[in-house]
Design a protein around this motif. Structure first.
Motif, mmCIF file in Angstrom:
data_model
loop_
_atom_site.group_PDB
_atom_site.id
_atom_site.type_symbol
_atom_site.label_atom_id
_atom_site.label_comp_id
_atom_site.label_asym_id
_atom_site.label_seq_id
_atom_site.Cartn_x
_atom_site.Cartn_y
_atom_site.Cartn_z
ATOM 1 N N PHE A 1 111.449 20.880 28.358
ATOM 2 C CA PHE A 1 111.416 21.622 29.621
ATOM 3 C C PHE A 1 110.550 20.912 30.659
ATOM 4 C CE2 PHE A 1 109.640 25.050 32.342
ATOM 5 C CZ PHE A 1 110.834 25.510 32.893
ATOM 6 N N PHE A 2 109.374 20.407 30.228
ATOM 7 C CA PHE A 2 108.447 19.784 31.159
ATOM 8 C C PHE A 2 108.557 18.254 31.195
ATOM 9 C CE2 PHE A 2 106.181 23.834 30.314
ATOM 10 C CZ PHE A 2 106.064 24.282 31.621
ATOM 11 N N GLY A 3 109.302 17.668 30.249
ATOM 12 C CA GLY A 3 109.417 16.221 30.211
ATOM 13 C C GLY A 3 108.139 15.534 29.792
ATOM 14 N N ILE A 4 107.359 16.177 28.907
ATOM 15 C CA ILE A 4 106.082 15.624 28.448
ATOM 16 C C ILE A 4 106.175 15.295 26.970
ATOM 17 C CG2 ILE A 4 104.702 16.864 30.149
ATOM 18 C CD1 ILE A 4 104.082 18.901 27.855
ATOM 19 N N GLY A 5 105.150 14.590 26.460
ATOM 20 C CA GLY A 5 105.140 14.261 25.041
ATOM 21 C C GLY A 5 104.949 15.492 24.162
ATOM 22 N N GLY A 6 104.002 16.342 24.558
ATOM 23 C CA GLY A 6 103.761 17.567 23.801
ATOM 24 C C GLY A 6 102.922 17.392 22.554
ATOM 25 N N GLY A 7 102.198 16.247 22.464
ATOM 26 C CA GLY A 7 101.360 16.024 21.284
ATOM 27 C C GLY A 7 100.300 17.091 21.097
ATOM 28 N N PHE A 8 99.799 17.660 22.209
ATOM 29 C CA PHE A 8 98.764 18.699 22.120
ATOM 30 C C PHE A 8 99.301 19.967 21.458
ATOM 31 C CE2 PHE A 8 100.994 19.648 25.990
ATOM 32 C CZ PHE A 8 100.951 21.014 26.124
ATOM 33 N N LEU A 9 100.644 20.133 21.440
ATOM 34 C CA LEU A 9 101.280 21.246 20.722
ATOM 35 C C LEU A 9 101.674 20.845 19.307
ATOM 36 C CD1 LEU A 9 103.757 22.601 23.438
ATOM 37 C CD2 LEU A 9 101.740 23.785 22.581
ATOM 38 N N ILE A 10 102.173 19.616 19.171
ATOM 39 C CA ILE A 10 102.749 19.176 17.898
ATOM 40 C C ILE A 10 101.685 18.967 16.828
ATOM 41 C CG2 ILE A 10 104.141 17.388 16.772
ATOM 42 C CD1 ILE A 10 105.419 16.884 19.559
ATOM 43 N N VAL A 11 100.549 18.355 17.206
ATOM 44 C CA VAL A 11 99.502 18.062 16.206
ATOM 45 C C VAL A 11 98.981 19.343 15.547
ATOM 46 C CG1 VAL A 11 97.172 17.138 15.858
ATOM 47 C CG2 VAL A 11 98.848 15.839 17.185
ATOM 48 N N PRO A 12 98.507 20.349 16.318
ATOM 49 C CA PRO A 12 98.064 21.584 15.645
ATOM 50 C C PRO A 12 99.215 22.301 14.954
ATOM 51 C CG PRO A 12 98.038 21.856 18.042
ATOM 52 C CD PRO A 12 98.266 20.411 17.776
ATOM 53 N N GLY A 13 100.430 22.174 15.495
ATOM 54 C CA GLY A 13 101.593 22.802 14.863
ATOM 55 C C GLY A 13 101.864 22.237 13.481
#
Length: 260
Positions: free
Chosen positions: A152-164
């Motif tokens: 949706f935002f076109g970002i990497g999303g590592g800040f979500l993926i790592v804790p996930g």
């Protein structure tokens, strides 16, 4: 070298430098830099082009972690495969949204990321969990959600993926970081290809941006070891920079709304 090329290479260098220095987070600057420094006029093209640059950076860093044995390959493959579905859905939704509104929401996301970077990271002990139905369902849900946000935002999303990944599987943080990079690369590529299908990726600009990112990343990694003792201060300074950029996004968004 023209001014526009210098702006693209320099902006890519900033993103790569931040990624190399801090190990993550820098990619969230890609879209604002493309819009306000490089001069891309359409938010969707900035997001699609930025997603491609984020993907290439992530795959390059993933290779480094894989060689060091930090990757849990089965988890990486499953998480990436499921998350790509979320990224395709999220990027399709993003493409359909008004560009100005999408960038305003991007500014809100930057405030959240900045706040997370200010939060002190405490070492957490995790226990490996059995591979059962519950773990599979949690992993699937987290992967789809992270992929959708990334697309949706076109970002990497590592800040979500790592804790996930840590939540779903109980893997140690260093493994979660290495494993997450395959997902970051896959989500970014899926997003970029989805945007490209609608003609919303500037391929030549992406190459210039990526070229700057590679050089900046090498410089950032060289400095990272020397400045490792100041990691917390660097994170706070970067968080402050994110807040400033978010403020500028809000200013531009409100200005365009008033003009309309």
């Amino acid at each position: 070298m023209s001014t526009s090329v210098l702006a693209a290479v320099g902006s890519g260098g900033i993103v790569g430098f931040m990624l190399g220095l801090l190990g993550g987070g820098g990619s969230i600057l890609a879209t604002p830099l493309l819009l306000y420094v490089v001069g891309v006029t359409q938010p969707h093209i900035a997001i699609g082009t930025g997603a491609l640059a984020v993907s290439v950076n992530a795959f390059a860093n993933f290779a480094s972690h894989a060689m060091k044995g930090h990757v849990w390959w089965r988890c990486a493959a499953v998480f990436s495969s499921l998350g790509v579905l979320g990224a395709l859905a999220g990027s399709s939704f993003g493409k359909a949204m008004d560009g100005g509104r999408l960038i305003f929401l991007f500014g809100i996301l930057m405030v959240i990321v900045g706040a997370l970077m200010l939060k002190p990271r405490k070492p957490t002990s995790v226990k490996s969990r059995p591979v059962d139905l519950r773990m599979c369902l949690v992993t699937a849900a987290v992967a789809l959600a992270a992929g959708a946000a990334s697309g949706f935002f076109g970002i990497g999303g590592g800040f979500l993926i790592v804790p996930g990944l840590m939540l779903a599987t109980g893997m140690p943080m260093i493994n979660a970081i290495g494993t997450s990079l395959l997902s970051v690369g896959a989500f970014g590529l899926a997003t970029a290809l989805n945007y490209a299908a609608s003609g919303l990726v500037d391929w030549w600009l992406a190459m210039e941006f990526i070229g700057g990112g590679v050089a900046g990343g090498l410089f950032g990694m060289m400095l990272a070891t020397r400045l490792s003792a100041y990691k917390n201060i660097l994170n706070r300074l970067f968080a402050a920079l994110i807040f400033v950029v978010a403020g500028y996004i809000f200013y531009r968004s409100w200005g365009s709304t008033t003009a309309d």
